[in-house]
Each structure stands twice: as structure tokens, then as C-alpha cells.
Design a protein around this motif. Structure first.
Motif, PDB file in Angstrom:
ATOM      1  N   LEU B  95       0.824  -1.218   0.000  1.00 50.05           N
ATOM      2  CA  LEU B  95       0.000   0.000   0.000  1.00 50.05           C
ATOM      3  C   LEU B  95       0.853   1.262   0.000  1.00 50.05           C
ATOM      4  O   LEU B  95       0.534   2.250  -0.652  1.00 50.05           O
ATOM      5  N   SER B  96       1.977   1.205   0.741  1.00 54.53           N
ATOM      6  CA  SER B  96       2.770   2.420   0.873  1.00 54.53           C
ATOM      7  C   SER B  96       3.741   2.617  -0.290  1.00 54.53           C
ATOM      8  O   SER B  96       3.981   3.740  -0.715  1.00 54.53           O
ATOM      9  N   GLU B  97       4.305   1.521  -0.810  1.00 52.18           N
ATOM     10  CA  GLU B  97       5.404   1.675  -1.768  1.00 52.18           C
ATOM     11  C   GLU B  97       5.028   1.374  -3.218  1.00 52.18           C
ATOM     12  O   GLU B  97       5.678   1.856  -4.136  1.00 52.18           O
ATOM     13  N   TYR B  98       4.029   0.543  -3.428  1.00 57.07           N
ATOM     14  CA  TYR B  98       3.722   0.157  -4.807  1.00 57.07           C
ATOM     15  C   TYR B  98       2.410   0.746  -5.319  1.00 57.07           C
ATOM     16  O   TYR B  98       2.339   1.243  -6.422  1.00 57.07           O
ATOM     17  N   ALA B  99       1.364   0.632  -4.475  1.00 56.02           N
ATOM     18  CA  ALA B  99       0.033   0.991  -4.958  1.00 56.02           C
ATOM     19  C   ALA B  99      -0.026   2.468  -5.314  1.00 56.02           C
ATOM     20  O   ALA B  99       0.537   3.309  -4.632  1.00 56.02           O
ATOM     21  N   SER B 100      -0.695   2.783  -6.417  1.00 60.69           N
ATOM     22  CA  SER B 100      -0.899   4.192  -6.725  1.00 60.69           C
ATOM     23  C   SER B 100      -2.208   4.621  -6.072  1.00 60.69           C
ATOM     24  O   SER B 100      -3.007   3.804  -5.643  1.00 60.69           O
ATOM     25  N   ASP B 101      -2.366   5.917  -5.974  1.00 56.97           N
ATOM     26  CA  ASP B 101      -3.521   6.437  -5.255  1.00 56.97           C
ATOM     27  C   ASP B 101      -4.731   6.442  -6.181  1.00 56.97           C
ATOM     28  O   ASP B 101      -4.882   7.326  -6.999  1.00 56.97           O
ATOM     29  N   ASN B 102      -5.578   5.436  -6.090  1.00 57.85           N
ATOM     30  CA  ASN B 102      -6.790   5.427  -6.909  1.00 57.85           C
ATOM     31  C   ASN B 102      -7.969   4.922  -6.071  1.00 57.85           C
ATOM     32  O   ASN B 102      -7.810   4.660  -4.885  1.00 57.85           O
ATOM     33  N   TRP B 103      -9.121   4.766  -6.684  1.00 55.00           N
ATOM     34  CA  TRP B 103     -10.298   4.401  -5.888  1.00 55.00           C
ATOM     35  C   TRP B 103     -10.114   3.057  -5.209  1.00 55.00           C
ATOM     36  O   TRP B 103     -10.593   2.817  -4.111  1.00 55.00           O
ATOM     37  N   PHE B 104      -9.368   2.160  -5.852  1.00 54.52           N
ATOM     38  CA  PHE B 104      -9.208   0.818  -5.310  1.00 54.52           C
ATOM     39  C   PHE B 104      -8.400   0.842  -4.001  1.00 54.52           C
ATOM     40  O   PHE B 104      -8.813   0.273  -2.991  1.00 54.52           O
ATOM     41  N   THR B 105      -7.241   1.542  -4.016  1.00 55.94           N
ATOM     42  CA  THR B 105      -6.439   1.591  -2.791  1.00 55.94           C
ATOM     43  C   THR B 105      -7.160   2.382  -1.701  1.00 55.94           C
ATOM     44  O   THR B 105      -7.037   2.075  -0.528  1.00 55.94           O
ATOM     45  N   ARG B 106      -7.918   3.403  -2.132  1.00 55.35           N
ATOM     46  CA  ARG B 106      -8.687   4.140  -1.125  1.00 55.35           C
ATOM     47  C   ARG B 106      -9.730   3.231  -0.485  1.00 55.35           C
ATOM     48  O   ARG B 106      -9.960   3.293   0.728  1.00 55.35           O
ATOM     49  N   ALA B 107     -10.330   2.367  -1.289  1.00 56.31           N
ATOM     50  CA  ALA B 107     -11.311   1.429  -0.741  1.00 56.31           C
ATOM     51  C   ALA B 107     -10.642   0.460   0.227  1.00 56.31           C
ATOM     52  O   ALA B 107     -11.184   0.149   1.293  1.00 56.31           O
ATOM     53  N   ILE B 108      -9.430   0.006  -0.127  1.00 59.31           N
ATOM     54  CA  ILE B 108      -8.712  -0.897   0.777  1.00 59.31           C
ATOM     55  C   ILE B 108      -8.418  -0.205   2.103  1.00 59.31           C
ATOM     56  O   ILE B 108      -8.620  -0.769   3.176  1.00 59.31           O
ATOM     57  N   ASN B 109      -7.960   1.048   2.009  1.00 61.39           N
ATOM     58  CA  ASN B 109      -7.668   1.786   3.237  1.00 61.39           C
ATOM     59  C   ASN B 109      -8.907   1.932   4.106  1.00 61.39           C
ATOM     60  O   ASN B 109      -8.842   1.787   5.328  1.00 61.39           O
ATOM     61  N   LEU B 110     -10.032   2.207   3.468  1.00 62.60           N
ATOM     62  CA  LEU B 110     -11.289   2.337   4.198  1.00 62.60           C
ATOM     63  C   LEU B 110     -11.628   1.019   4.877  1.00 62.60           C
ATOM     64  O   LEU B 110     -12.039   0.974   6.045  1.00 62.60           O
ATOM     65  N   ALA B 111     -11.423  -0.068   4.150  1.00 58.07           N
ATOM     66  CA  ALA B 111     -11.715  -1.389   4.705  1.00 58.07           C
ATOM     67  C   ALA B 111     -10.855  -1.655   5.932  1.00 58.07           C
ATOM     68  O   ALA B 111     -11.329  -2.206   6.932  1.00 58.07           O
ATOM     69  N   ILE B 112      -9.585  -1.242   5.861  1.00 57.83           N
ATOM     70  CA  ILE B 112      -8.681  -1.476   6.995  1.00 57.83           C
ATOM     71  C   ILE B 112      -9.155  -0.696   8.216  1.00 57.83           C
ATOM     72  O   ILE B 112      -9.204  -1.221   9.334  1.00 57.83           O
ATOM     73  N   ILE B 113      -9.531   0.553   7.985  1.00 55.40           N
ATOM     74  CA  ILE B 113     -10.009   1.376   9.098  1.00 55.40           C
ATOM     75  C   ILE B 113     -11.272   0.755   9.695  1.00 55.40           C
ATOM     76  O   ILE B 113     -11.429   0.662  10.916  1.00 55.40           O
ATOM     77  N   ASN B 114     -12.161   0.287   8.839  1.00 56.99           N
ATOM     78  CA  ASN B 114     -13.383  -0.328   9.331  1.00 56.99           C
ATOM     79  C   ASN B 114     -13.107  -1.618  10.079  1.00 56.99           C
ATOM     80  O   ASN B 114     -13.750  -1.919  11.086  1.00 56.99           O
ATOM     81  N   LEU B 115     -12.139  -2.369   9.581  1.00 59.62           N
ATOM     82  CA  LEU B 115     -11.775  -3.620  10.243  1.00 59.62           C
ATOM     83  C   LEU B 115     -11.322  -3.328  11.671  1.00 59.62           C
ATOM     84  O   LEU B 115     -11.616  -4.080  12.598  1.00 59.62           O
TER      85      LEU B 115
END
Lengths: 259, 289
Positions: B95-115
């Protein structure tokens, strides 16, 4: 034609560059001669740093950059799909405004590039020692740091850090060194020392140096490029640029009427 | 010319008032901690002994020690770490080094926060459904640890990602400009400089995991077992559940015993937290930029 291309380290043709919808470079045609120091001057936002950053393709990291035209380095188009980015970066070293040594020892900093480009082949200690000594001697840092090679590079003064940042590019034998305002974080004494070093490197490397400091461009370069609003206004021998500029914009800028 | 005015004096009084008021609030804040610790030590310390720590409970748990529960907690935490740390660190690096900032990574981040916000009892039920029943691990250390792992995964991911992002961009640029690949950059420069933060996150996870009760209650922790677990597919006792049991479920419990169990549990957590702080201070002292 072939002959002439051989003398040119960097040649751009109709280079246009956009950041999203903003066009930063307009039809830039430049021939930068091999083995000399060329400086780029111009007001903030004129595209000089952008130009520098497209020569080693670091702009690409920003996904929204678009380029048309060509950039040939040593006669090869570096935007050709066949070109390996790693080799481009190896051949074209870059020095930044703020010295950015890695938070490892001085010795490891110098050897970093050498080691990553020799992955799989263990280099011997004596070979490493020679490389470190050579590189540090070239940047006039050897006498100062030879007794503390295992100390953290980040503990050095800014001037020494910047010299180290130049030194660590040398072991992979680049042809071109790009410098983006290499002295602007340094005090006058440091600036003088680094300028002296850049002058020493003349001939062995093609050096392209972006600067805000006109005195520096005048002192420390052989040819000078003046850019304005993304376009090249003038590109001549440095002495001539500062004595008899051909364009009104150039003379206005040099005399400090804007910038 | 320089004597104080009415306004100066009023401001001075107000300033004093606020200082005292805010100070009192801070005092109230630490009061529970002090009370809890002092009560636990006062009432629990007398029962702590070598025998208490290293023997099993006897006489229907009203006497004897807590060794099976202590060992069980350690086992649960270790297995949970083995699952969550590699997964969490790998995800954070991506997430920090490879993923670019798009809707998909934002959704993953949201999922992590919700988890991170899911109540532990819900994790417990998920654990029962997924690990105990679906994967047929049964109520076992493995099922309980995996449940704990999922619950603490967000902590590991967030701590790792934050420590990766604390590594200055200039270091990465320096590497990339020498022709290092992303992985070489991560391996040689980013990770070594982020390891402090990652370790801190992992240790904090340990301390949190060791105190959890709900997620292990239905998935692998038992009230009482006569034998120690022989493998990860056995059930185990655990300190947190043991504390619940001896406090509320067993008649004729000597008053001090639950306090002893609580003291051991909280000491484990505090020890881990202090270790984390000490480690961070030690490593931070060593790095400079």
C-alpha cells in the motif's frame, strides 16, 4: 550528421511536456555538447527543472506527465520502448537541491550504486576500497573523511554531504550529471567549494546544471541556456550570453528586471 | 506606566483558573490507572509465587496456579503473530510503496479502518463461522489465533504503513536516481529505517492480543483443561478467560485469587508496552537524519 550527433550528449527535438493539462515545455530543441558544463537559467517556473527531470525520466513517476518529441542521450532516444530505465538512470546521475545522502555510512553511500548494479557478483573488499577512495578523491573529500568512512553520512556538513552525493554517482561511470540547484542549500563557502568541484569534473562528464544564481552560471559554466515560460530563448557560450545577449528577454533577466 | 490594570488582573485570575482546572482534569485521567494498579498489587501480590505461575489449578480452580492459562495466552499470541505480522507488513509495503492512489487503494484503506472498528465479539462470531466450522479447525488454538490475527491485522498494517511513510522521500529518490529498483530501495533503505516503528506496532499488538477475551471464547479457549495442549489443533486455557472464570463462574473462590490472575495479565501487558517504548527509544537514539 553521425559525427555531429556523437559530440552531443543530450539532444532534444520538439520536446513538449504537459503536467495534466498544463503545458510546461514548448517545442524545446536543445543540443548539449559532450564533456562541458552547461547551465540553465531562468525565472521560477520557466521549465528548467522540468527539463532536467525529463532527461533521466524521473518525471515519469508522476503518473500525469505526458511527453511528445524526443530526447536523445549519447545518440539514443531514452524514451524508446526498448530502453531499460535502470540503464538510463545508471548512465545519467542526478544531484538534488537538498543533499540527500542515505542514512548509512559514508563508505556504503559511495558503494550503493556500485553494489546494486553488480547484484549477484560479490565485489571484493579491496576493489570496494579502491572505488571508495577514487570517488572520494575525485570530489575532493577523501582527506576529510578517510578516517571516518564508517560514520553516518548524515552527520557530515551540508557541503560535504553534497560532495558525497556527487561521489556516489561516479562508481557506476555515468556519462551525464544533472544538477538541480546543487548549491542553493549551502552557505557561500560551501557553494564555492562545490562549484570548484564541478569545474574539476569538466571534461570527464557532461554536466547540466540548473541554477537560480546568475553569478554561478557565469562563473561555473561554459555554455548557458536561458529559458522563459517553457521555451528556450537563448543558448550560447556563457561569456557571450552575459556580455552580449541576443534577446531582450535575456538581457532583462540578466540585469535583474524580473525573475 | 507599568502598573497593572483592572483588565490585566482579570486575565491573570482567569489564567490561574484554567491552569488549575486543566491540571485537575489531567489528574482525574490518571486516577483510574493508579487505583487499578494499586488495588491489584495490594490484593493480588500476596498470591503471586513461583508455584502460582508454574503449576496448574487444583480443587475446582479455587487453589493452585495458573500455568496452563499463562502458557495458553503465550501460545495464542505467538501463533496469532506468525499469521498477522507477515501478512500485515506485506500489505503495508504494497500500500505504501507500490500501490498508486486510486479508488481501489482508497477502498482498501477504508476497509482497513473499518476492520479496526469491528467489535471483538463480532470477530469472535466470524472466527467461529470461518475457522472453526468452515475450515474445520474446530475450537482450537489455531482457530482462536487466526481470529486474533484478523482482529489485530489493522494495527500492524497501520503502524507499518505509517513508519514506512515516515522515511523521507529524498532517500527513495536518491536510490531510484542511482537506478535502484523499487524492491532494492525498499529492502536496502526504506525497511531498515522503518523497522523501529514496525516493531513498536507489533509489540503493541502483542499487548492488545494477550488481553482479548471475546474472540477466543468461542474459538479455542476453554474454561478448564486437565492437560496442557499438545498441538495447535487442541484447545487451551487463556489468562483473560481464566480471569473471567475465576471472578464470576466458580463458587467459594478465595477473594485474592482473581486479583492475582489480573495482576499477572496486566503485568504482561505493561511489560510488553514498556519493552516497546524502550526499544523505540534505543533505536531512535541510533538513527539520525
Amino acid at each position: 550528421m553521425q559525427e555531429q550527433a556523437g559530440n552531443m550528449a543530450i539532444r532534444t527535438q520538439k520536446l513538449n511536456l504537459w503536467y495534466g493539462t498544463f503545458q510546461a515545455l514548448f517545442d524545446v530543441d536543445l543540443d548539449i555538447k559532450q564533456g562541458i558544463i552547461t547551465s540553465m537559467i531562468g525565472p521560477s517556473g520557466c521549465g528548467k527543472s522540468t527539463f532536467l527531470r525529463s532527461v533521466n525520466r524521473i518525471n515519469e513517476r508522476l503518473g500525469y506527465v505526458r511527453i511528445t518529441g524526443t530526447i536523445d542521450v549519447m545518440g539514443e532516444n531514452i524514451y524508446d520502448p526498448e530502453v531499460e530505465l535502470i540503464q538510463v538512470r545508471k548512465q545519467i546521475g542526478m544531484v538534488f537541491q537538498r543533499p540527500n545522502p542515505l542514512p548509512i555510512s559514508i563508505r556504503e553511500n559511495v558503494l550503493f550504486g556500485h553494489h546494486i548494479h553488480n547484484a549477484g557478483r560479490k565485489t571484493s573488499k579491496s576493489e570496494d576500497d579502491d572505488i571508495v577512495e577514487d570517488a572520494l578523491k575525485t570530489v575532493l573529500l577523501w582527506d576529510k573523511v578517510k578516517d571516518k568512512l564508517d560514520k553516518k553520512a548524515t552527520a557530515l556538513s551540508l557541503e560535504e554531504q553534497q560532495k558525497l552525493c556527487i561521489a556516489r554517482l561516479l562508481p557506476v561511470k555515468p556519462g551525464v550529471l544533472l544538477m538541480d540547484e546543487p548549491c542553493s542549500a549551502l552557505d557561500p563557502k560551501g557553494t564555492e567549494a562545490v562549484e570548484e568541484l564541478i569545474w574539476e569534473l569538466r571534461g570527464q562528464y557532461t554536466i547540466l546544471i540548473v541554477t537560480h544564481n546568475m553569478a554561478q552560471a557565469r562563473r561555473a559554466s561554459e555554455e548557458c541556456i536561458f529559458m522563459l515560460m517553457g521555451k528556450v530563448v537563448e543558448h550560447t557560450e556563457t561569456g557571450q550570453m552575459f556580455v552580449t545577449p541576443q534577446h531582450k528577454e535575456t538581457s532583462d533577466y540578466i540585469e535583474g528586471r524580473y525573475g | 506606566m507599568f502598573e497593572s490594570t483592572e483588565l490585566n488582573r482579570r486575565n491573570e485570575t482567569r489564567q490561574k483558573l484554567f491552569r488549575i482546572g486543566l491540571g485537575t482534569m489531567t489528574g482525574i485521567l490518571i486516577l483510574p490507572v493508579v487505583l487499578i494498579m494499586s488495588t491489584l498489587i495490594y490484593k493480588g501480590a500476596p498470591v503471586i509465587s513461583f508455584e502460582f505461575l508454574f503449576t496448574g489449578p487444583t480443587k475446582g480452580m479455587t487453589a493452585g496456579g495458573i500455568f496452563p492459562a499463562l502458557l495458553g495466552t503465550i501460545l495464542l499470541v505467538v501463533v496469532a503473530l506468525l499469521a498477522s505480522v507477515p501478512l500485515g507488513i506485506a500489505a503495508a509495503i504494497y500500500l505504501s510503496e507500490y500501490a498508486s492512489d486510486n479508488w481501489f487503494t482508497r477502498a482498501i484503506n477504508l476497509a482497513i479502518i473499518n476492520l479496526a472498528g469491528v467489535p471483538s465479539i463480532v470477530h469472535a462470531l466470524f472466527g467461529v463461522g470461518a475457522f472453526v466450522i468452515f475450515f474445520k479447525f474446530g475450537t482450537s488454538i489455531l482457530a482462536a489465533s487466526l481470529t486474533l490475527a484478523i482482529m489485530t491485522l489493522p494495527v500492524v498494517i497501520v503502524a507499518t504503513r505509517e513508519s514506512l511513510q515516515a522515511v523521507p522521500m529524498a532517500f527513495r529518490e536518491a536510490c531510484w536516481n542511482m537506478g535502484a529498483t523499487r524492491w532494492q530501495t525498499i529492502r536496502r533503505v526504506v525497511l531498515p529505517n522503518a523497522v523501529t516503528g514496525i516493531l513498536t506496532g507489533v509489540i503493541l499488538e502483542v499487548s492488545r492480543t494477550s488481553g482479548e477475551t471475546a474472540p477466543i471464547m468461542f474459538t479455542g479457549a476453554a474454561f478448564f483443561l486437565p492437560l496442557l495442549p499438545q498441538g495447535v489443533l487442541d484447545q487451551t486455557m487463556a489468562l483473560s478467560l481464566h480471569l473471567f472464570v475465576v471472578s464470576t463462574q466458580v463458587p467459594n473462590m478465595p477473594e485474592q485469587l482473581p486479583f492475582g490472575v489480573a495482576l499477572v495479565l496486566i503485568s504482561m501487558v505493561l511489560l510488553m508496552n514498556s519493552l516497546s517504548i524502550a526499544l523505540r527509544m534505543y533505536l531512535r537514539g541510533k538513527k539520525k537524519w
